[in-house]
Design an enzyme around this catalytic site. Sequence first.
Site, PDB file in Angstrom:
ATOM      1  N   GLY A 108     132.998  39.732 168.376  1.00 53.89           N
ATOM      2  CA  GLY A 108     133.909  39.574 169.464  1.00 53.89           C
ATOM      3  C   GLY A 108     134.746  40.748 169.493  1.00 53.89           C
ATOM      4  N   ASN A 109     135.615  40.826 170.469  1.00 56.81           N
ATOM      5  CA  ASN A 109     136.528  41.867 170.558  1.00 56.81           C
ATOM      6  C   ASN A 109     137.766  41.507 170.938  1.00 56.81           C
ATOM      7  OD1 ASN A 109     136.970  41.723 173.683  1.00 56.81           O
ATOM      8  ND2 ASN A 109     134.687  41.761 173.757  1.00 56.81           N
ATOM      9  N   ARG A 110     138.810  42.630 171.099  1.00 57.85           N
ATOM     10  CA  ARG A 110     140.225  41.985 171.027  1.00 57.85           C
ATOM     11  C   ARG A 110     140.766  41.845 172.502  1.00 57.85           C
ATOM     12  NH1 ARG A 110     143.394  44.294 167.163  1.00 57.85           N
ATOM     13  NH2 ARG A 110     142.272  45.818 165.396  1.00 57.85           N
ATOM     14  N   SER A 111     139.713  41.652 173.446  1.00 59.03           N
ATOM     15  CA  SER A 111     140.298  41.721 174.961  1.00 59.03           C
ATOM     16  C   SER A 111     141.117  40.134 174.851  1.00 59.03           C
ATOM     17  CB  SER A 111     139.338  41.607 175.789  1.00 59.03           C
ATOM     18  OG  SER A 111     139.813  41.302 177.075  1.00 59.03           O
TER      19      SER A 111
ATOM     20  N   ALA B 290     135.719  42.235 179.009  1.00 63.04           N
ATOM     21  CA  ALA B 290     135.175  43.026 177.820  1.00 63.04           C
ATOM     22  C   ALA B 290     133.880  42.455 177.446  1.00 63.04           C
ATOM     23  CB  ALA B 290     135.973  43.173 176.526  1.00 63.04           C
TER      24      ALA B 290
END
Length: 401
Positions: free
Chosen positions: A208-211, A276
Site C-alpha cells: 500500500g501507500n501513505r495517501s 495514489a
Amino acid sequence: MDKPKVVLGVSGGIAAYKACELLRRLTESGHDVRVVPTASALHFVGAATWSALSGHPVSTEVWDDVHEVPHVRIGQQADLVVVAPATADMLAKAAHGLADDLLTNTLLTARCPVVFAPAMHTEMWEHPATQENVATLRRRGAVVIEPAVGRLTGVDTGKGRLPEPAEIFEVCRSVLARGVTEPDLKGRHVVVSAGGTREPLDPVRFLGNRSSGKQGYALARTAAARGARVTLVAANTTGLPEPAGVDLVQVGTAVQLREAVLKAAAEADAVVMAAAVADFRPATYAAGKIKKQDGQEPEPVVLVRNPDILAEISADRARPGQVIVGFAAETDDVLANGRRKLQRKGCDLLVVNEVGERKTFGSEQNEAVVLGADGTETPVPYGPKEALADTVWDLVAERLG
Ligand code: CTP
C-alpha cells in the site's frame, strides 16, 4: 469586521434536529445566524431551541415585528441562505416562487448564494415533480446538495437522508468563501479519485501507500459546492467522513479503481486523478495466508505493472473537450520531474507537490504548483487542501469554457 450573515431555513422534516448541529457549527465558526423555521419545522424542534442557539428571535410568519419588514430585510441582508432540511414541499415552493411564510419570502428576496440540503423519503425525492423542481433551482444558480443514502425515518433505507451536518457546514463554508450566486460547475459531471490502492499478497497482507485521501475528498467537496455532480472513487479511505452531495464508489486495488474511473469518466466533463495508484502489484495472490518456514529464506515477491489509468484516459478521451488532471507526488527535482510527467501522461493539468515523511500525507495543508499542458504554471501557497482544490477547479472551469 461584521460577521457573515447566514439565514438557516428549516423546513418540516424529522431531520430538523440535525440542523441544530449545523447551527452550532455556524455560530461557533463566527457566523451571525438567523434561523427561519417553517411552522411545521416547529413540530420537530421548538422555537426556544433555535432562539437560544442562534441568539436571535425566531418567527415563522411575516406578521411578527411588521415594522421591521422582516419578510424583505432578512433575505436582503443575508450573505448566505441555507435550507436544511429542505422538504419536497419547500423545494416545490422555492421552485415556483411561492411566498406564504417568512422562509419562502426570504428565499424570494435573497440575492446571495442559496444552498438547499434536501431530506425526504426516496419515493418523494425520485418523483419527477421533485426532480424537476431541483433542476429548476439548480438552473437558477442554487446549490442543491444530493441527499445521502442510508437509514430514513422508521425502518426504511435509501436515498433521501440529510447529509451529516459537519459536511453541510463544509459546503456552506465553501459557498460563502466564493460568494458567487452562479456556481461555475453547475450542470457538469466530474470524477475524482482519492486515497491509495492496496495490492493484496494474501488474505491479510497488501502493498500500500501513505495517501490519506484528504486532498481527493477536498476536491470532491469543493466541486459539489460549486454545483457539480460528483462521483468520488475512493480507495481505502475508511475513517474519512463522506462529503455531502457526492456519489461515493469504494474500491480497493488499482484494477478496481481503473474499472470505476473508466465507467464514471464515460459521462464526465472532467476527471481528477488524486488517488495514489500502485504502479505494481504482486504477480500472484496466495489464497491462504503465506506462512514462514523454519530455516528457509522467504520467497521473493514478484511484481507486475498495473495499468496507468491517467495515461489511458488522457490518450483515449471518453468525450471531446474532457479535462483531465493528474497529481504528481515527487521527492526530488520536483518541477522538472513534474514537467516530464505531464508530457508522459498526456493530461491537461498536473498538480505537482513535494512529499516526504511529514509532508502532505495525512496533513490538512498542502502546497503545490499546477502545471498546464499549455505551458501555464500556477503556484498554490501552503494552505488548506480546500484552497488547492478550488484552484484546480478554477483551472478546470477555464478549460471547460
Ligand atoms: N496514476 C494512474 N495509474 C497508475 C499510477 C498513477 O492513474 N498506475 C496517476 C495518479 O493518480 C496520479 C498520477 O498518475 O494522478 C501520477 O502518479 P505517479 O505515481 O506519481 O507517477 P508515475 O507515472 O508512477 O511516475 P514515477 O513512479 O516515476 O514517479
